[in-house]
Design a protein around this motif. Structure first.
Motif, PDB file in Angstrom:
ATOM      1  N   HIS A 347       0.857  -1.175   0.000  1.00  0.00           N
ATOM      2  CA  HIS A 347       0.000   0.000   0.000  1.00  0.00           C
ATOM      3  C   HIS A 347       0.904   1.238   0.000  1.00  0.00           C
ATOM      4  O   HIS A 347       1.913   1.258   0.726  1.00  0.00           O
ATOM      5  N   SER A 349       0.757   4.000   1.467  1.00  0.00           N
ATOM      6  CA  SER A 349       1.012   4.627   2.774  1.00  0.00           C
ATOM      7  C   SER A 349       2.062   3.837   3.564  1.00  0.00           C
ATOM      8  O   SER A 349       2.845   4.409   4.315  1.00  0.00           O
ATOM      9  N   GLY A 365      -0.516   8.913  -1.393  1.00  0.00           N
ATOM     10  CA  GLY A 365      -1.934   9.221  -1.317  1.00  0.00           C
ATOM     11  C   GLY A 365      -2.473   9.590  -2.675  1.00  0.00           C
ATOM     12  O   GLY A 365      -1.908   9.202  -3.694  1.00  0.00           O
ATOM     13  N   HIS A 366      -3.577  10.353  -2.660  1.00  0.00           N
ATOM     14  CA  HIS A 366      -4.255  10.626  -3.936  1.00  0.00           C
ATOM     15  C   HIS A 366      -3.805  11.936  -4.577  1.00  0.00           C
ATOM     16  O   HIS A 366      -4.267  12.304  -5.641  1.00  0.00           O
ATOM     17  N   PRO A 379      -5.731   3.350  -5.024  1.00  0.00           N
ATOM     18  CA  PRO A 379      -6.167   4.208  -3.926  1.00  0.00           C
ATOM     19  C   PRO A 379      -5.298   5.463  -3.841  1.00  0.00           C
ATOM     20  O   PRO A 379      -5.676   6.474  -3.252  1.00  0.00           O
TER      21      PRO A 379
ATOM     22  N   CYS B  68      -7.019   9.900   4.949  1.00  0.00           N
ATOM     23  CA  CYS B  68      -6.608  10.510   3.695  1.00  0.00           C
ATOM     24  C   CYS B  68      -5.672   9.551   2.968  1.00  0.00           C
ATOM     25  O   CYS B  68      -5.577   9.525   1.759  1.00  0.00           O
ATOM     26  N   GLN B  69      -4.966   8.714   3.737  1.00  0.00           N
ATOM     27  CA  GLN B  69      -3.956   7.825   3.188  1.00  0.00           C
ATOM     28  C   GLN B  69      -4.434   6.378   3.052  1.00  0.00           C
ATOM     29  O   GLN B  69      -4.131   5.711   2.102  1.00  0.00           O
TER      30      GLN B  69
END
Lengths: 410, 158
Positions: A347, A349, A365-366, A379, B68-69
């Motif tokens: 992932h 993160s 993140g996005h 994601p 958010c993550q």
């Protein structure tokens, strides 16, 4: 330029005090330049000198300090006009950053000109700050926001774009360079096509100005916005270029001091451009800092800086091929030094946390581009964004560290 | 709306080793023993792997905290007879899942009043993990801990 500085990464790094520190006991490697760039000493010194010697309000005082501050402040406006290739300094409006610039255009131009049935074209690559202000003005006026799709490489689909253009198109709002993927968009051609159907064009230059040379007259856009903090200047200051004829025709956005000519309860007349759009005391020290940042950059042949950044990107692409399950998100032929990716079985993160422990600052993140992440079915991504003060050796170490993170996660 | 639990779901709560087989003291001891960041994170990630995953059917929006993550889901089962709670916390990110394992170990099979008053910040500070509970982290964990504690408080007999 008479005294051009030769680009040398080791000497350049000495200009950025923040780079020389440890994080979690490891030397800091700053690869989050697309979020904000670090500031050279020259910028910090200019802001300090401003407060130490000439701090006073601009355009107001009948005293020496105010005159000196006003001259310094307005000089930077000239400098920004040259930086963007604008015809004149009056076409440069100070804003807090690109986000505020787009909101200004949406609320001033958009709100006064849009009607039900009008269309605003934005690309699927846009940062939320080039989507949401348009959605807000669309809700206020009955216009609609139409997304231009993006292909698998992370490029704006030009065929789809041509198909979406129509006499209903009133505004084209696209970024010059994508923040999440680094794609350099062919904005000059897109602007010409938009003009042909009578639309105005708004270019988000936040990610372009640090990496490519901009000339708004050559692009022939109506608006172009950028943020000071991404071009090695302070936060809280940015600029909006607007074509004089349009700026004169549209109403002010925020009211207050500075933006008026005369005020009475019977009626108020507004100041000339650019001051009509600059209510209140501006970010004077930040303007001075931005001027120092542009001076710093322009002491070099900026092509040398861009060439070094491209070398970092090439090295990253090359090393990424050795990472199992590495999937680059955004593989446009034409892109700036941004390496956005996901790794199968991990992932973003987690990778971000574990990279941080090895001293690497990246964004995960996005990236404020949720529609784009949805387009790629991820994601979010890990984004390593390189600046001219980064080194090939840092890129090499990054991929060693990344490999370790992946092994820990799987 | 929450789905009713099947027999298999109830077995997930019952067989979760965190808070039964694995205790907070086990975690503390292991942390004392592990002295570099890499082995500590590897241990946290392994702890997360001990926990059962929340079945897809229960990963609904009302069980979700959007970071958010990363995303965090939470379901619980109340043992009304004992007045204890069993929670399952899951995430799409392995480190968050590992940190959630610490949370589960602290809460599972504990009386509601204990859960509602538990000082998670102090525990995370002791384990040198407190940065992951910070409001700026955006991993959803802080909001999740608050939500579990609010749930426990609401289930307390008046």
């Amino acid at each position: 330029m008479s005294t051009q500085r030769i680009f040398d990464v080791a000497s350049v790094r000495q200009d950025f005090p923040i780079l020389h520190q440890s994080v979690h006991g490891k030397p800091l490697v700053y690869f989050d330049n697309a979020a904000t760039a670090q500031k050279p000493m020259a910028v910090l010194a200019a802001m300090q000198a401003y407060y130490e010697s000439i701090n006073s309000n601009v355009h107001r005082g009948a005293h020496t300090l105010s005159d000196t501050a006003t001259a310094a402040f307005e000089n930077v406006r000239q400098q920004v006009a040259r930086f963007l290739g604008a015809r004149e300094a009056a076409e440069i409006i100070w804003v807090r950053g690109t986000t505020e610039a787009i909101n200004l255009v949406a609320q001033s131009y958009g709100r006064s000109q849009l009607k039900p049935g009008d269309e605003i074209l934005v690309s699927q690559l846009e940062h939320h700050s080039n989507i949401v202000p348009w959605q807000m003005v669309a809700a206020q006026t009955g216009a609609s926001v139409i997304p231009i799709p993006v292909n698998a490489q992370g490029e704006i689909d030009q065929t789809a774009y041509a198909g979406l253009l129509s006499p209903r198109t009133r505004i084209l709002a696209v970024n010059h360079v994508s923040n999440a993927l680094g794609t350099i968009n062919p904005v000059k051609a897109m602007i010409a096509q938009a003009k042909a159907v009578g639309a105005i064009t708004v270019i988000d230059g936040a990610q372009a100005t640090p990496h490519v040379t901009v000339d708004v007259q050559d692009l022939d856009c109506d608006f172009y916005a950028f943020s000071g903090h991404k071009v090695y200047g302070p936060t809280g200051i940015g600029a909006l270029y607007g074509r004089r004829a349009i700026l004169e025709a549209i109403p002010p956005w925020q009211g207050g001091g500075e933006m008026i000519e005369r005020v009475s309860f019977e009626g108020t007349t507004f100041n000339h451009i650019p001051h009509k759009f600059e209510a209140g005391t501006p970010a004077i020290a930040e303007v001075i800092g931005l001027g120092a940042a542009l001076d710093y950059l322009q002491a070099f042949n900026t092509t040398d800086l861009h060439r070094h950044e491209q070398a970092l990107l090439r090295r990253a692409v090359e090393l990424s091929e050795g990472i199992e399950g590495f999937q680059a998100i955004g593989t446009a032929a034409n892109k700036v030094s941004v390496c956005s990716f996901v790794v199968e079985g991990t992932h973003p993160s987690d990778l971000g946390t574990l990279l941080d422990h090895q001293g690497f600052a990246v964004r995960t993140g996005h990236h404020c581009t949720q529609p784009l992440m949805a387009r790629f079915g991820v994601p979010g991504t890990v984004r390593a964004s390189f600046s001219f003060y980064n080194t090939l050796e840092e890129v090499d170490r990054f991929f060693v560290a990344l490999d370790k993170c992946i092994r820990m996660c799987r | 709306m929450a789905l009713p639990y099947s027999e298999q779901d109830l077995a997930l709560f019952r067989d979760n080793p965190l808070g039964s087989h694995t205790t907070l003291d086990d975690i503390r001891e292991n942390f004392d023993f592990l002295d570099d960041w890499e082995s500590r994170y590897s241990y946290v990630i392994d702890l997360g792997k001990q926990a059962p995953r929340i079945p897809e059917a229960h990963r609904t929006d009302d069980h979700l905290v959007h970071g958010c993550q990363s995303q965090v889901w939470f379901i619980y089962h109340l043992d009304a007879g004992k007045g204890t709670l069993q929670v399952l916390v899951d995430s799409d990110a392995v480190i968050v899942r590992g940190l959630a394992a610490v949370v589960m170990t602290a809460f599972n099979n504990q009386p509601l009043a204990h859960i509602a008053r538990f000082d998670m910040e102090a525990l995370f500070a002791e384990l040198d993990l407190v940065r992951h509970l910070s409001p700026t982290r955006g991993n959803g964990l802080r909001a999740m801990v608050k939500r579990i504690q609010a749930t426990a408080a609401a289930l307390l007999p008046a």
